[in-house]
Design an enzyme around this catalytic site. Structure first.
Site, PDB file in Angstrom:
ATOM      1  N   VAL A 124       0.936  -1.286   0.019  1.00 19.71           N
ATOM      2  CA  VAL A 124       0.226   0.063  -0.007  1.00 19.71           C
ATOM      3  C   VAL A 124       0.928   1.147   0.042  1.00 19.71           C
ATOM      4  O   VAL A 124       0.617   2.442   0.736  1.00 19.71           O
ATOM      5  CB  VAL A 124      -0.813  -0.060   1.119  1.00 19.71           C
ATOM      6  CG1 VAL A 124      -2.096   1.088   0.883  1.00 19.71           C
ATOM      7  CG2 VAL A 124      -1.683  -1.308   1.620  1.00 19.71           C
ATOM      8  N   ALA A 125       1.899   1.175  -0.785  1.00 19.62           N
ATOM      9  CA  ALA A 125       2.903   2.460  -0.764  1.00 19.62           C
ATOM     10  C   ALA A 125       3.267   2.989   0.576  1.00 19.62           C
ATOM     11  O   ALA A 125       3.423   2.312   1.508  1.00 19.62           O
ATOM     12  CB  ALA A 125       2.527   3.390  -1.788  1.00 19.62           C
ATOM     13  N   CYS A 126       3.012   4.283   0.954  1.00 20.15           N
ATOM     14  CA  CYS A 126       3.425   5.080   1.952  1.00 20.15           C
ATOM     15  C   CYS A 126       2.298   4.603   3.072  1.00 20.15           C
ATOM     16  O   CYS A 126       2.738   4.873   4.195  1.00 20.15           O
ATOM     17  CB  CYS A 126       3.514   6.659   1.566  1.00 20.15           C
ATOM     18  SG  CYS A 126       4.841   6.835   0.824  1.00 20.15           S
ATOM     19  N   SER A 127       1.548   4.029   2.910  1.00 25.09           N
ATOM     20  CA  SER A 127       0.402   3.851   3.750  1.00 25.09           C
ATOM     21  C   SER A 127       0.622   2.180   4.175  1.00 25.09           C
ATOM     22  O   SER A 127      -0.391   1.684   4.950  1.00 25.09           O
ATOM     23  CB  SER A 127      -1.155   4.154   3.609  1.00 25.09           C
ATOM     24  OG  SER A 127      -1.157   5.549   3.635  1.00 25.09           O
ATOM     25  N   SER A 150       6.476   3.565   3.876  1.00 29.33           N
ATOM     26  CA  SER A 150       5.575   3.184   5.028  1.00 29.33           C
ATOM     27  C   SER A 150       6.264   3.444   6.237  1.00 29.33           C
ATOM     28  O   SER A 150       5.561   3.648   7.276  1.00 29.33           O
ATOM     29  CB  SER A 150       4.645   2.112   4.785  1.00 29.33           C
ATOM     30  OG  SER A 150       5.667   0.802   4.981  1.00 29.33           O
TER      31      SER A 150
END
Ligand code: CO8
Length: 374
Positions: free
Chosen positions: A155-158, A335
């Site tokens: 979820v990439a950066c999250s 993340s």
């Protein structure tokens, strides 16, 4: 009865190598100057654009970044290569990402006062995994001797906050007795070191968090997870087209669009209000006034984004004590950023203090956890 769930331990693993802005800029500028000399005629005819020079002062002012850690430094600053050089490992060797993940996970287990026997679910959640299968999480699970199951999430950066939400829900539902959520962010292979706009943004690191019911917690520094909130909203403004289809579409796997690229200004403008509204709505749903927040463990993409978000909510700049910054040392670690901030700045809080972990980035994706110190 639904059990109360806690974060009982956090681990931070930092690579052995780092690159300062000055080193990075010297390498990029040497590469750009050589490119411009070699292509002088085409540039003069307007067939090619000259590569603009980078500046350490711009990087620090625009982002707050002074340095970044890197898993393998060799090759990244070499103008003949402009990408890190990693050893290719065999199927029976521990993979690079699992190695990072295991190191962070061991630290989180120690902090939580737990052993492998207390965990039955392993989530490896990050911006990229180095392969599709077998899951990095299952490799980590085996290496640590954990019984149960594991899976990877992207979820990439999250990725960290979304992974933590999955973990909290699993413990609440009784499908897990203890979860390791691990974020081995090996970003450097996806950084375009030949792109002035983005060559400075990312660093490598691994973080890990132990989630368990409060009833089993034996940690000196634990936080009740009051609630979690995740949201996504599709955007092409942060993108990487790297993927397994490249082999059959006959595209150049080294092309710039196969690496991280973004419309940084648009991201800044669109994501800041989204993140501020998200945090406000999340706190509101729990009846918590913004002024009650003792700590904001915010995603670490850009110092100016964090200042803007906290100012929008507080009506003033947050102090470094309220919203700690790790960007200067670590850069954007996808993340892991908000978890690094949590790892370094949580032990000083008092019983009952409330804080929020919040991530925001590609997708777009935003995730938050409201925590109360026990
Ligand atoms: N040196 C000197 N000048 C530069 C440089 C440089 N290195 N880079 C840009 N400039 C120039 C530009 O060319 C521009 O010049 P001009 O005005 O003549 O066009 C000027 O400086 C201003 O450029 P920008 O508008 O791009 O600069 P900003 O002030 O907007 O700052 C930032 C650039 C820092 C990128 C800023 O826009 C920003 O931080 N935006 C938000 C970015 C963000 O949060 N992105 C999230 C990405 S992370 C994520 O979601 C996870 C993805 C998965 C992980 C990927 C791992 C690889």
């Amino acid at each position: 009865m639904i059990p109360s769930v806690v974060i009982s331990g956090v681990g931070l693993w930092t690579p052995n190598y780092s690159i300062s802005n000055e080193e990075l800029v010297a390498s990029y500028n040497a590469w750009a100057e050589r490119f411009n000399t070699e292509h002088a005629q085409s540039i003069e005819k307007g067939e090619l654009e000259a590569k603009p020079l980078s500046s350490a002062a711009f990087i620090e002012k625009a982002s707050g970044i002074k340095s970044r850690y890197i898993y393998a430094k060799e090759g990244a600053l070499d103008i003949e290569r402009m990408r890190p050089l990693l050893d290719a490992r065999g199927d029976d060797d521990v993979s690079h990402q699992a190695e990072m993940a295991i190191a962070a996970a061991k630290k989180a287990l120690i902090a939580a006062n737990k052993t492998a026997a207390d965990i039955d679910m392993v989530i490896v959640s990050c911006a990229y995994t180095q392969r599709s299968y077998p899951a990095i999480a299952i490799e980590v699970q085996a290496a640590l001797g954990i019984e149960g199951f594991g899976f990877d999430m992207l979820v990439a950066c999250s990725a960290a906050t979304f992974g933590l939400q999955r973990a909290v829900d699993a413990v609440k539902a009784g499908t897990s007795k203890g979860v390791l959520v691990i974020n081995p962010e090996l970003t450097s292979p996806q950084v375009n070191y030949m792109d002035r706009d983005s060559h400075f943004i990312f660093g490598d690191v691994a973080t890990a968090v132990v989630i368990e019911p409060s009833a089993t917690c034996q940690s000196a520094h634990s936080f009740e997870v009051v609630s979690t909130k995740c949201v996504t909203s599709y955007s092409n403004n942060i993108r990487s087209n790297f993927g397994y289809l490249a082999r059959v579409t006959d595209e150049d796997p080294y092309a710039a669009d196969k690496l991280f690229h973004q419309n940084g200004r648009k991201v800044f403008k669109e994501v800041c209000p989204m993140a501020a509204e998200h945090i406000e709505a999340h706190l509101h749903s729990e009846g918590i006034p913004v002024s009650d927040l003792k700590r904001w463990w915010l995603h670490q993409a850009n110092i100016n984004m964090n200042l803007l978000i906290s100012k929008r909510l507080l009506g003033r700049d947050a102090t470094l004590e309220e919203a700690p910054v790790v960007l200067d040392e670590f850069a954007n670690t996808a993340s892991a950023g908000s978890i690094i901030a949590f790892a370094k700045y949580h032990e000083d809080l008092s019983c009952g203090d409330i804080g929020v972990i919040c991530s925001f980035g590609a997708g777009y994706s935003i995730g938050s956890l409201i925590l109360r110190k026990r």
